[in-house]
Design a protein around this motif. Sequence first.
Motif, short mmCIF file in Angstrom:
data_model
loop_
_atom_site.label_atom_id
_atom_site.label_comp_id
_atom_site.label_asym_id
_atom_site.label_seq_id
_atom_site.Cartn_x
_atom_site.Cartn_y
_atom_site.Cartn_z
N GLY A 208 0.81 -1.20 0.00
CA GLY A 208 0.00 0.00 0.00
C GLY A 208 0.85 1.26 0.00
N ARG A 209 0.22 2.38 -0.37
CA ARG A 209 0.95 3.64 -0.51
C ARG A 209 1.50 4.13 0.83
NH1 ARG A 209 0.78 6.13 -5.26
NH2 ARG A 209 1.39 8.10 -4.27
N LEU A 210 0.73 4.00 1.90
CA LEU A 210 1.21 4.45 3.21
C LEU A 210 2.41 3.63 3.66
CD1 LEU A 210 -1.98 5.21 5.36
CD2 LEU A 210 -0.35 6.84 4.40
N ALA A 211 2.37 2.34 3.39
CA ALA A 211 3.50 1.49 3.75
C ALA A 211 4.75 1.90 2.98
CB ALA A 211 3.16 0.03 3.47
N ALA A 212 4.59 2.16 1.69
CA ALA A 212 5.74 2.60 0.90
C ALA A 212 6.26 3.93 1.41
CB ALA A 212 5.32 2.72 -0.57
N LEU A 213 5.37 4.82 1.78
CA LEU A 213 5.76 6.12 2.29
C LEU A 213 6.56 5.99 3.59
CD1 LEU A 213 5.53 9.22 2.06
CD2 LEU A 213 3.40 9.06 3.33
N ALA A 214 6.13 5.07 4.44
CA ALA A 214 6.82 4.88 5.72
C ALA A 214 8.21 4.29 5.55
CB ALA A 214 5.98 3.99 6.64
N VAL A 215 8.33 3.33 4.63
CA VAL A 215 9.61 2.64 4.46
C VAL A 215 10.59 3.45 3.62
CG1 VAL A 215 10.73 0.55 3.60
CG2 VAL A 215 8.49 0.39 4.71
N LEU A 216 10.09 4.10 2.58
CA LEU A 216 10.97 4.78 1.62
C LEU A 216 10.76 6.29 1.65
CD1 LEU A 216 10.46 2.26 -1.32
CD2 LEU A 216 12.41 2.38 0.25
N SER A 217 10.73 6.84 2.83
CA SER A 217 10.47 8.28 2.98
C SER A 217 11.56 9.14 2.36
CB SER A 217 10.32 8.64 4.46
OG SER A 217 11.50 8.30 5.18
N ASP A 218 12.73 8.56 2.12
CA ASP A 218 13.83 9.32 1.55
C ASP A 218 13.81 9.33 0.02
OD1 ASP A 218 14.36 6.63 1.30
OD2 ASP A 218 16.52 6.82 1.64
N GLN A 219 12.72 8.83 -0.57
CA GLN A 219 12.62 8.79 -2.03
C GLN A 219 11.32 9.47 -2.48
OE1 GLN A 219 13.63 4.97 -3.88
NE2 GLN A 219 14.56 4.28 -1.95
N PRO A 220 11.21 10.79 -2.27
CA PRO A 220 9.95 11.49 -2.60
C PRO A 220 9.57 11.41 -4.07
CG PRO A 220 11.73 13.05 -2.15
CD PRO A 220 12.23 11.70 -1.74
N ALA A 221 10.55 11.40 -4.97
CA ALA A 221 10.23 11.33 -6.39
C ALA A 221 9.53 10.01 -6.72
CB ALA A 221 11.49 11.48 -7.23
N LEU A 222 10.00 8.93 -6.13
CA LEU A 222 9.37 7.62 -6.34
C LEU A 222 7.96 7.62 -5.78
CD1 LEU A 222 9.36 4.51 -6.90
CD2 LEU A 222 10.33 4.25 -4.60
N LEU A 223 7.80 8.14 -4.56
CA LEU A 223 6.51 8.08 -3.88
C LEU A 223 5.47 8.98 -4.53
CD1 LEU A 223 7.89 8.03 -0.24
CD2 LEU A 223 7.06 6.10 -1.59
N ALA A 224 5.90 9.93 -5.33
CA ALA A 224 4.96 10.80 -6.03
C ALA A 224 4.35 10.11 -7.24
CB ALA A 224 5.65 12.09 -6.46
N GLN A 225 4.90 8.99 -7.63
CA GLN A 225 4.40 8.27 -8.80
C GLN A 225 3.21 7.39 -8.41
OE1 GLN A 225 7.63 6.07 -10.53
NE2 GLN A 225 8.93 7.86 -10.80
N PRO A 226 2.38 7.01 -9.36
CA PRO A 226 1.27 6.09 -9.07
C PRO A 226 1.80 4.72 -8.69
CG PRO A 226 1.46 6.50 -11.43
CD PRO A 226 2.38 7.47 -10.77
N MET A 227 0.96 3.95 -8.01
CA MET A 227 1.38 2.63 -7.54
C MET A 227 1.90 1.76 -8.67
SD MET A 227 1.76 0.40 -5.12
CE MET A 227 0.86 1.00 -3.70
N GLY A 228 1.29 1.86 -9.84
CA GLY A 228 1.73 1.05 -10.97
C GLY A 228 3.17 1.29 -11.36
N LYS A 229 3.69 2.48 -11.06
CA LYS A 229 5.09 2.80 -11.37
C LYS A 229 6.01 2.43 -10.20
CE LYS A 229 4.42 4.73 -15.42
NZ LYS A 229 4.58 6.19 -15.59
N GLN A 230 5.46 2.36 -8.99
CA GLN A 230 6.28 2.04 -7.82
C GLN A 230 6.58 0.55 -7.73
OE1 GLN A 230 4.54 3.57 -4.21
NE2 GLN A 230 4.11 5.57 -5.10
N ARG A 231 5.62 -0.26 -8.11
CA ARG A 231 5.76 -1.71 -7.97
C ARG A 231 6.54 -2.29 -9.16
NH1 ARG A 231 2.88 -4.20 -11.58
NH2 ARG A 231 3.49 -6.17 -10.59
N GLY A 232 6.94 -3.55 -8.99
CA GLY A 232 7.64 -4.22 -10.08
C GLY A 232 9.13 -3.93 -10.13
N THR A 233 9.63 -3.19 -9.15
CA THR A 233 11.04 -2.81 -9.11
C THR A 233 11.58 -2.96 -7.70
OG1 THR A 233 10.65 -1.17 -10.85
CG2 THR A 233 12.71 -0.97 -9.61
N LEU A 234 12.82 -3.33 -7.57
CA LEU A 234 13.44 -3.42 -6.25
C LEU A 234 13.89 -2.05 -5.78
CD1 LEU A 234 15.72 -6.61 -6.27
CD2 LEU A 234 13.62 -6.23 -4.95
#
Length: 275
Positions: A208-234
């Motif tokens: 979920g988006r909140l989980a990604a925000l909590a874990v990867l808070s140092d990557q704002p550019a990534l978190l600004a993208q839709p979920m479809g762009k966040q997933r599928g990548t390490l």
Amino acid sequence: MSAHPPLQLDPRQRAMLAEMGVRVWLPEDAAPILHAPAPAPAPAHAAPAPAAAQIASKAGPPPQVQELDWPALTQAAATCQACAMCQGRKNTVLHAPAAPGQTADWLVVGEAPDEEEDRQGLAFVGDAGVLLDNMLAALGLKRLALQGQGTDAVSAPTEPAHSAYLTHALQCRPPAGRSPQLADVSVCRVFLEREIALVRPKVILAMGRLAALAVLSDQPALLAQPMGKQRGTLHRFQGIPVVITYSPHYLLRNSADKGKAWLDLNLAADALESA
């Protein structure tokens, strides 16, 4: 259950409570507007009840959270009043492993407790929990038994390679009708970071988006993208592989995306094998 109406106190009542050492939480948007002085002035040394922000600064997570052991960490979470999320909670969802010192290769982060999770004080229960358990079982994994799960929890240590520690980005259920805010995630992140340090996972699954925000808070550019762009990548958290995918609640409403979530779980499993 409907929320209790905000407590209405005049300055004299607040001064009396302050003298007795009773601290009353008054939301800023619910504080009464006073147009006339109180009938009897308060003692000169008395102060009105502190505002919510002042209470939060004094009753928030202790600054040394990164040094706490499991008992102290669970107690700190259960008594935290660092934000307004604590107002209506019944339980927080942070628990220590049932077997002391138990670690897990997988750490799964959800978003925020729902009503049933708030009642039980556990992450991923109900239909969403069943779905996640089935997804993990397909990879030969099961959730780590936690303190407070009841008599059915298995307290014997399990192999870390076959265990997943489950938690949430937020420890408290958001009050009815209120969406979690960035500030809420920021407050709770300190607990999540300590959980990660104690569990020592080899891969993190952010659901979920909140989980990604909590874990990867140092990557704002990534978190600004839709979920479809966040997933599928390490991604990485302090060197630990992180995979972002959909939350179980979302998947229950959108069955067509379960296949994508399965691909994400396999990506996490592959990252673990390569670690």
